[in-house]
Write an enzyme that holds these catalytic residues in place. Structure first.
Site, mmCIF file in Angstrom:
data_model
loop_
_atom_site.group_PDB
_atom_site.id
_atom_site.type_symbol
_atom_site.label_atom_id
_atom_site.label_comp_id
_atom_site.label_asym_id
_atom_site.label_seq_id
_atom_site.Cartn_x
_atom_site.Cartn_y
_atom_site.Cartn_z
ATOM 1 N N THR A 285 -51.317 101.904 90.850
ATOM 2 C CA THR A 285 -51.566 103.496 91.306
ATOM 3 C C THR A 285 -51.272 103.947 89.858
ATOM 4 O O THR A 285 -50.895 103.086 88.646
ATOM 5 C CB THR A 285 -49.664 102.859 91.758
ATOM 6 O OG1 THR A 285 -49.739 103.276 93.012
ATOM 7 C CG2 THR A 285 -49.382 105.058 91.886
ATOM 8 N N PHE A 287 -50.590 107.368 86.968
ATOM 9 C CA PHE A 287 -49.405 108.217 87.340
ATOM 10 C C PHE A 287 -50.170 109.352 86.463
ATOM 11 O O PHE A 287 -50.891 109.146 85.477
ATOM 12 C CB PHE A 287 -48.025 107.452 86.582
ATOM 13 C CG PHE A 287 -47.944 106.752 87.663
ATOM 14 C CD1 PHE A 287 -46.299 107.010 88.744
ATOM 15 C CD2 PHE A 287 -47.880 105.233 88.079
ATOM 16 C CE1 PHE A 287 -45.566 106.766 89.293
ATOM 17 C CE2 PHE A 287 -47.526 104.524 88.701
ATOM 18 C CZ PHE A 287 -46.347 104.836 88.959
#
Length: 387
Positions: A285, A287
């Site tokens: 992921t 960010f």
């Protein structure tokens, strides 16, 4: 360095552990001394405008580490991976040093950084990874929603917010894109965290006893193949992976489970039923770090720039806009489209490219982009993740 006694000599386990503790202490002392040298290096590179990252030197170091490791009977891939992390941290430290110098960030003794979730969330790990090399005291504060994080940065109660923006399995996180469009915040950094989902329960129970599984919708989507085999379970969306783990603990119900990280399981004392249950094992992921004010990035730092734009209402406008990046040798790393709020069948384009708007080429490219767009908003130029 203390000589290690031959394995033929009989020793008590407690003696071996004491020796291991001494070695661990020596390793940490050596790392601390190395870090002081890195700090000196950062000062010299700042004054001489030298490049932060030298791939040829790094290759030379890692090759040498591999050879020495083999000579010492240590797995060379383990040693090289360990030193690769040490080098990455050193570059991250030097990047932060330059950013502090140009943006006066050392003036803050305490950093208040918000994220969506609670203790043990992947977002919290991103916070600590990103700000871990900073010399300020760090206070990470969990919030219920992405909007809460953004509004807290907007009103000044947080210095920074950390928001997930894309995942290699589930794709883009549209709520974050919409918030970046709506609010006048700036992207000042990015971080990438490896996601390793686990199925966790209150204590050791057979999978057949589980009736409800809670997790964030993104985590549920990322583990769809594993969950499809659990026909006896009801899967329910929850606010966050770590919050789901905390719910399992607080409800004290053996029929409940959560999809969460190993870190969250350890934090809340939960049992890991299955590890690495995501559809794709290589699951990451990305960010973004947001703040009220933009940052200035030194030319020595590898940077990205993010913008939002709408293509002008004429044939080929988007293609012409993207071709501008190619003309100025600016590498496009992300192109995402989202419906334009209040304008049916019109779209906004979120673009990331490698480059610093402080450079003449990127600044000129941005001006040309304006000619091919109906609307353009610069989200920020910021240091690219160290990898």
């Amino acid at each position: 360095m203390q000589k290690i006694r031959p394995m033929s000599e009989k020793r008590q386990l407690s003696d071996i552990r004491k020796e291991l503790d001494r070695i661990d202490h020596n390793l940490l002392e050596a790392l601390a001394f190395r870090q002081k040298l890195i700090q000196e290096t950062a000062h010299l590179k700042r004054d001489k405008q030298a490049v932060l990252r030298d791939p040829s030197r790094e290759h030379e170091i890692l090759s040498r580490i591999g050879r020495v490791a083999q000579e010492q009977g240590v797995d060379k891939y383990f040693a090289m991976n360990l030193f690769r992390q040490i080098i990455d941290y050193s570059v991250r430290f030097q990047t932060d040093f330059l950013m502090d110098h140009h943006n006066l960030r050392d003036a803050l003794s305490l950093l208040r950084v918000g994220y969506q979730g609670t203790d043990g969330a992947y977002s919290q790990r991103a916070v600590h990874t990103h700000f871990g090399s900073r010399r300020n005291e760090l206070l990470s504060i969990g919030h219920e929603t992405f909007r809460d994080v953004v509004e807290a940065v907007d009103n000044g109660s947080l210095h920074y917010g950390v928001l997930p923006i894309e995942n290699t399995t589930a794709g883009s996180i549209n709520d974050t894109y919409d918030l970046l469009h709506k609010h006048d915040l700036h992207i000042v950094g990015e971080e990438v965290v490896r996601v390793q989902h686990c199925l966790v329960t209150l204590s050791e129970v057979p999978v057949s006893n589980i009736r409800r599984i809670y997790s964030h919708p993104q985590a549920i989507a990322q583990c769809s193949e594993y969950l499809s085999k659990l026909h006896h379970c009801k899967v329910e969306a929850y606010l966050d992976t770590a919050m789901a783990a905390k719910k399992v603990l607080e409800d004290d119900d053996l029929s409940q489970a959560a999809i969460a990280s190993r870190n969250a399981a350890e934090l809340y004392g939960l049992h890991i039923v299955s590890d690495s249950i995501a559809n794709q094992k290589e699951n990451f992921t990305r960010f973004v770090v947001v703040a009220k004010d933009p940052v200035v990035c030194d030319g020595q730092i590898k940077t990205k720039t993010s913008v939002i734009m709408s293509a002008a209402h004429r044939k080929g406008a988007l293609a012409q806009a993207l071709n501008i990046l190619h003309e100025y040798d600016l590498n496009l790393t992300k192109l995402e489209s989202r419906p334009s709020p209040g304008n049916p069948w019109e779209y906004l384009f979120y673009i990331d490219f490698e480059g610093n708007l402080a450079s003449p080429a990127a600044a000129e490219a941005l001006e040309k982009l304006r000619e091919h767009s109906g609307f353009i908003k610069v989200l920020g130029t910021y240091p690219a993740r160290i990898s």
